[in-house]
Write an enzyme that holds these catalytic residues in place. Structure first.
Site, mmCIF file in Angstrom:
data_model
loop_
_atom_site.group_PDB
_atom_site.id
_atom_site.type_symbol
_atom_site.label_atom_id
_atom_site.label_comp_id
_atom_site.label_asym_id
_atom_site.label_seq_id
_atom_site.Cartn_x
_atom_site.Cartn_y
_atom_site.Cartn_z
ATOM 1 N N HIS A 163 32.915 40.339 38.566
ATOM 2 C CA HIS A 163 32.156 41.300 39.599
ATOM 3 C C HIS A 163 32.433 40.293 41.016
ATOM 4 C CE1 HIS A 163 28.343 43.171 41.388
ATOM 5 N NE2 HIS A 163 28.603 42.443 42.139
ATOM 6 N N ASN A 202 31.928 44.806 48.039
ATOM 7 C CA ASN A 202 32.533 44.488 46.590
ATOM 8 C C ASN A 202 33.988 44.968 46.781
ATOM 9 O OD1 ASN A 202 29.532 45.261 46.073
ATOM 10 N ND2 ASN A 202 30.337 44.533 44.176
ATOM 11 N N ARG A 251 24.319 51.128 43.504
ATOM 12 C CA ARG A 251 23.339 50.180 43.702
ATOM 13 C C ARG A 251 23.868 48.973 44.439
ATOM 14 N NH1 ARG A 251 23.076 44.754 43.154
ATOM 15 N NH2 ARG A 251 24.697 44.781 41.426
ATOM 16 N N CYS A 268 24.917 41.691 49.323
ATOM 17 C CA CYS A 268 23.596 41.491 48.750
ATOM 18 C C CYS A 268 22.822 41.030 49.867
ATOM 19 C CB CYS A 268 23.575 40.088 47.769
ATOM 20 S SG CYS A 268 22.013 39.812 47.368
HETATM 21 P P1 HMG Z 1 7.465 38.484 44.721
HETATM 22 O O1 HMG Z 1 7.054 38.950 45.969
HETATM 23 O O2 HMG Z 1 7.767 36.793 44.231
HETATM 24 O O3 HMG Z 1 6.902 39.240 43.369
HETATM 25 O O4 HMG Z 1 8.931 39.216 44.396
HETATM 26 P P2 HMG Z 1 5.403 39.139 42.847
HETATM 27 O O5 HMG Z 1 5.207 39.096 41.386
HETATM 28 O O6 HMG Z 1 4.552 38.187 43.542
HETATM 29 O O7 HMG Z 1 4.648 40.632 43.451
HETATM 30 C C1 HMG Z 1 4.534 40.807 44.893
HETATM 31 C C2 HMG Z 1 4.478 42.339 45.128
HETATM 32 O O8 HMG Z 1 5.589 42.803 44.504
HETATM 33 C C3 HMG Z 1 3.583 43.130 44.294
HETATM 34 O O9 HMG Z 1 3.115 44.145 45.043
HETATM 35 C C4 HMG Z 1 4.273 43.627 42.894
HETATM 36 O O10 HMG Z 1 3.330 44.552 42.465
HETATM 37 C C5 HMG Z 1 5.410 43.929 43.531
HETATM 38 P P3 HMG Z 1 1.698 44.342 46.089
HETATM 39 O O11 HMG Z 1 0.579 43.461 45.057
HETATM 40 O O12 HMG Z 1 2.060 42.928 46.884
HETATM 41 O O13 HMG Z 1 1.613 45.457 46.557
HETATM 42 N N1 HMG Z 1 6.418 43.745 42.656
HETATM 43 C C6 HMG Z 1 7.311 45.050 42.468
HETATM 44 N N2 HMG Z 1 7.330 46.189 42.890
HETATM 45 C C7 HMG Z 1 8.339 47.416 42.200
HETATM 46 N N3 HMG Z 1 9.168 46.859 41.217
HETATM 47 C C8 HMG Z 1 9.161 45.441 40.897
HETATM 48 C C9 HMG Z 1 8.143 44.509 41.418
HETATM 49 N N4 HMG Z 1 7.892 43.397 40.943
HETATM 50 C C10 HMG Z 1 6.894 42.950 41.804
HETATM 51 N N5 HMG Z 1 10.044 45.268 39.921
HETATM 52 C C11 HMG Z 1 10.686 40.125 42.878
HETATM 53 C C12 HMG Z 1 9.568 38.967 43.139
HETATM 54 C C13 HMG Z 1 11.738 39.775 42.071
HETATM 55 C C14 HMG Z 1 10.102 41.544 42.716
HETATM 56 C C15 HMG Z 1 11.467 40.289 44.348
HETATM 57 O O14 HMG Z 1 11.869 39.111 44.962
HETATM 58 C C16 HMG Z 1 12.604 41.155 44.117
HETATM 59 O O15 HMG Z 1 12.242 42.506 44.105
HETATM 60 N N6 HMG Z 1 13.749 41.134 44.296
HETATM 61 C C17 HMG Z 1 15.073 41.803 44.380
HETATM 62 C C18 HMG Z 1 16.068 41.329 45.269
HETATM 63 C C19 HMG Z 1 17.309 42.422 44.951
HETATM 64 O O16 HMG Z 1 17.112 43.532 44.567
HETATM 65 N N7 HMG Z 1 18.309 41.609 45.389
HETATM 66 C C20 HMG Z 1 19.730 42.399 45.163
HETATM 67 C C21 HMG Z 1 20.303 42.538 43.837
HETATM 68 S S1 HMG Z 1 20.991 41.032 43.265
HETATM 69 C C22 HMG Z 1 22.600 41.190 43.803
HETATM 70 O O17 HMG Z 1 22.869 42.016 44.373
HETATM 71 C C23 HMG Z 1 23.539 40.483 43.205
HETATM 72 C C24 HMG Z 1 24.479 41.257 42.015
HETATM 73 O O18 HMG Z 1 25.282 42.250 42.589
HETATM 74 C C25 HMG Z 1 25.518 40.223 41.338
HETATM 75 C C26 HMG Z 1 26.352 39.519 42.308
HETATM 76 O O19 HMG Z 1 27.073 40.167 43.519
HETATM 77 O O20 HMG Z 1 26.250 38.399 42.507
HETATM 78 C C27 HMG Z 1 23.964 41.628 40.995
HETATM 79 MG MG MG Z 2 27.046 42.277 43.812
#
Ligand code: HMG
Ligand code: MG
Length: 299
Positions: free
Chosen positions: A207, A249, A15, A240
């Site tokens: 992490h 990582n 992931r 990220c």
């Molecule tokens: P948004 O654009 O604000 O969402 O995104 P929305 O609710 O306005 O929806 C917009 C569109 O997204 C819609 O589709 C929804 O259906 C779709 P449209 O009508 O335009 O066709 N949508 C989704 N589709 C699939 N799955 C979903 C979903 N939700 C809405 N769950 C949202 C908000 C949170 C969805 C977006 O910002 C997002 O997906 N962000 C994810 C970012 C991400 O994955 N980042 C990496 C992980 S975090 C990380 O790596 C840190 C970590 O490792 C720890 C560390 O290292 O610190 C965990």
């Molecule tokens: Mg991370």
């Protein structure tokens, strides 16, 4: 030096690693990688994310990955879910554990999930309630615990506050993410110590990203203050997409080598882990990235 006798390793490569690769890795290869990691004995392997594919196209097809991996009894296969939509999709795909992710920095929260910290916590509340109804375990992440790419320094009190809210919402464990790897051992210890005043220490995980080569030192420092769950990524993959400058990582091979040297049990087999590291490095067309994988491959 007071250290744990056993460390629970949470593998985040499929992931956190693959979400950051420019090249999309096929479902088939993601399945093969996870199966190798399972064979190596990792007790928890993050399979992917049910996030918006417009935001993170690399994680599209996580439902198929989940459906096709060989799930070993006793191994956890969590998936990231940013909202109810993601949670429902994860349930449909058969996930038994999910992870939610908040940040200790406002700017990062906006860049990563398009909302404030407070809004994200409100978004997670109904998700946690549904998870509880269905007996699904929820893990919580706090990002930017030792620095933010947009805001700079982040106070331990801020981290503790967000972590406590996630814990009270029902997360069984809070993983403290040094997303950009700027932390150093003293600061890492202080952050964990402050957070452990509000949450049972046994419910905290580290992490750490290795951007500045500090991750192993930081892990040793936080094990000294009671951490015994560590997130790491095969071949040091990771970063990220919404954190500028966040490189890999800490590599699982490097962590395992350190833990083996300290006589700390993990249940993970180095030889099989190295096979997984070679597999993913070959698939990505790059040399072995972790120091331990390189060293042990020359022996
Ligand atoms: P948004 O654009 O604000 O969402 O995104 P929305 O609710 O306005 O929806 C917009 C569109 O997204 C819609 O589709 C929804 O259906 C779709 P449209 O009508 O335009 O066709 N949508 C989704 N589709 C699939 N799955 C979903 C979903 N939700 C809405 N769950 C949202 C908000 C949170 C969805 C977006 O910002 C997002 O997906 N962000 C994810 C970012 C991400 O994955 N980042 C990496 C992980 S975090 C990380 O790596 C840190 C970590 O490792 C720890 C560390 O290292 O610190 C965990
Ligand atoms: Mg991370």
């Amino acid at each position: 030096m007071r250290l744990p006798s056993h460390v629970h390793l949470v593998e985040v490569g499929p992931r956190d690693g693959l979400q950051n690769e420019a090249e999309l890795v096929s479902v088939e290869d993601r399945v093969a990688l996870i199966d190798e990691l399972t064979a190596a004995g990792l007790p928890a392997i993050e399979v992917g994310s049910f996030v918006s594919p417009k935001w993170v196209p690399q994680m599209a097809g996580t439902d198929l990955v989940l459906a096709n991996i060989i799930q070993r009894t006793g191994t956890a296969y969590p998936v990231l879910t940013p909202n109810l939509q993601g949670f429902e999709a994860a349930m449909k795909a058969g996930a038994k554990e999910v992870a939610i992710f908040a940040a200790a920095s406002e700017a990062f929260s906006q860049k990563n999930i398009n909302c404030s910290i407070a809004e994200s916590l409100e978004r997670f509340r109904p998700l946690c309630a549904k998870a509880q109804e269905r007996n699904v375990k929820v893990r919580g992440y706090v990002s930017c615990v030792l620095g933010c790419p947009y805001e700079g320094a982040v106070s331990p009190a801020r981290v503790a506050d967000v972590a406590e809210q996630l814990f009270k919402m029902g997360c069984y464990e809070i993983s403290l993410g040094d997303t950009i790897g700027t932390g150093t051992p003293g600061k890492a210890q202080a952050m964990v110590t402050e957070t452990a005043r509000r949450i049972p220490q046994a419910s905290l995980a580290a992490h750490f990203h290795d951007t500045y080569g500090q991750a192993l030192a930081n892990l040793l420092a936080v094990m000294e203050v009671g951490i015994s769950t560590i997130d790491s990524s095969i071949a040091g993959l990771g970063g990220c997409p919404y954190a500028k400058g966040a490189s890999g990582n800490v590599a699982t091979e490097d962590v395992l080598y350190m833990l083996n040297g300290l006589g700390i049990e993990t249940g993970v087999e180095m030889e099989l882990l190295l096979a997984a590291s070679r597999f993913v490095s070959q698939r990505l067309g790059r040399p072995l990235a972790s120091k331990v994988a390189r060293a042990l491959s020359c022996v």
